[in-house]
Write a protein that holds these residues in place. Structure first.
Motif, PDB file in Angstrom:
ATOM      1  N   SER A  29       0.860  -1.081   0.046  1.00  0.00           N
ATOM      2  CA  SER A  29       0.086   0.057  -0.033  1.00  0.00           C
ATOM      3  C   SER A  29       0.915   1.295   0.111  1.00  0.00           C
ATOM      4  N   TYR A  30       1.875   1.240   0.822  1.00  0.00           N
ATOM      5  CA  TYR A  30       2.828   2.246   0.966  1.00  0.00           C
ATOM      6  C   TYR A  30       3.226   2.737  -0.512  1.00  0.00           C
ATOM      7  N   PHE A  31       4.039   1.575  -1.304  1.00  0.00           N
ATOM      8  CA  PHE A  31       4.782   1.813  -2.340  1.00  0.00           C
ATOM      9  C   PHE A  31       3.734   2.254  -3.406  1.00  0.00           C
ATOM     10  N   LEU A  32       2.586   1.514  -3.550  1.00  0.00           N
ATOM     11  CA  LEU A  32       1.470   2.175  -4.425  1.00  0.00           C
ATOM     12  C   LEU A  32       1.190   3.667  -4.273  1.00  0.00           C
ATOM     13  N   LYS A  33       0.951   3.979  -3.020  1.00  0.00           N
ATOM     14  CA  LYS A  33       1.057   5.895  -2.780  1.00  0.00           C
ATOM     15  C   LYS A  33       1.906   6.339  -3.282  1.00  0.00           C
ATOM     16  N   GLN A  34       3.204   5.848  -2.986  1.00  0.00           N
ATOM     17  CA  GLN A  34       4.366   6.624  -3.435  1.00  0.00           C
ATOM     18  C   GLN A  34       4.343   6.888  -5.215  1.00  0.00           C
ATOM     19  N   ASN A  35       3.814   5.585  -5.659  1.00  0.00           N
ATOM     20  CA  ASN A  35       3.892   5.735  -7.122  1.00  0.00           C
ATOM     21  C   ASN A  35       2.676   6.611  -7.703  1.00  0.00           C
ATOM     22  N   HIS A  36       1.913   6.997  -6.978  1.00  0.00           N
ATOM     23  CA  HIS A  36       0.834   7.798  -7.397  1.00  0.00           C
ATOM     24  C   HIS A  36       0.910   9.190  -6.708  1.00  0.00           C
ATOM     25  N   LYS A  37       2.052   9.651  -6.349  1.00  0.00           N
ATOM     26  CA  LYS A  37       2.236  11.043  -6.035  1.00  0.00           C
ATOM     27  C   LYS A  37       2.617  11.801  -7.063  1.00  0.00           C
TER      28      LYS A  37
END
Length: 211
Positions: A203-211
């Motif tokens: 979830s964290y990495f997904l969030k980073q990719n969508h910033k």
């Protein structure tokens, strides 16, 4: 003292990946591979691969690389996959049944002998010929069958009680899927599988990719 005992845990955790890729190479009929080629497959640098393997002896030859089948066999031995380990599962819910159903464990030398649960609706059922038994008989079963590994797939509030039963019965290692830390003596090996923590990291990495 075992000469491998000082090898770092980070190196140990890379060995199964090497083992898996080497197995795939054997299936493809590939007899040898260089550290550079293995690097492309695994994502680790060639230098890192050589350093990792040098912890366990000299497997490769300069100008030739690694004999795939020989290295696969040696890593299997180092990982203990040349030994049959008997296991039981405490918790016969969806996760416990999924583990019992997975034939890959048996192919790797881990034999699940029984599942245990307290739910009377489950007791007596079989998962791939593995019977679900009453948890009240778990100590007796473990002792009679010289079980090595106890697998915990119960809710976390029962995990420590199950752990205490495993220890009393004489298991040597515990594979814990419950989202809680276990209190065990120093001679018991515990490997925790944190499914939620892995999902949270995703979830964290997904969030980073969508910033």
């Amino acid at each position: 003292m075992d000469r491998y005992s000082k090898v770092s845990i980070t190196v140990i955790r890379r060995l199964p990946k090497y083992y898996r890729y080497l197995g795939e190479l054997i299936d493809r009929g590939i007899n040898r591979i260089s550290s550079q080629e293995l690097s492309k497959m695994t994502g680790f640098t060639a230098s890192q691969i050589r350093q990792d393997l040098n912890n366990f002896g000299g497997f490769g030859q300069q100008g030739y690389g690694y004999n795939v089948e020989e290295l696969h066999g040696e890593l299997g031995r180092i990982l203990g996959l040349d030994t049959i380990y008997k296991a039981v599962i405490a918790g016969a819910g969806n996760l416990g049944q999924a583990i019992a159903n997975y034939k890959g464990f048996e192919d790797a030398g881990f034999k699940v002998l029984s599942l245990f649960d307290k739910n009377p609706k489950l007791i007596g059922l079989k998962i791939r010929d593995i019977e679900i038994r009453d948890v009240d008989y778990m100590v007796e079963f473990i002792r009679e069958n010289n079980v090595d590994i106890g697998i915990i797939t119960t809710p976390k509030e029962y995990a420590q009680d199950i752990t205490d039963i495993f220890i009393k019965a004489g298991v040597k290692g515990i594979w814990n899927f419950a989202p809680t830390d276990l209190n065990v003596p120093d001679n018991i090996i515990v490997e925790n599988v944190r499914l939620n923590e892995s999902l949270f990291a995703l979830s964290y990495f997904l969030k980073q990719n969508h910033k």
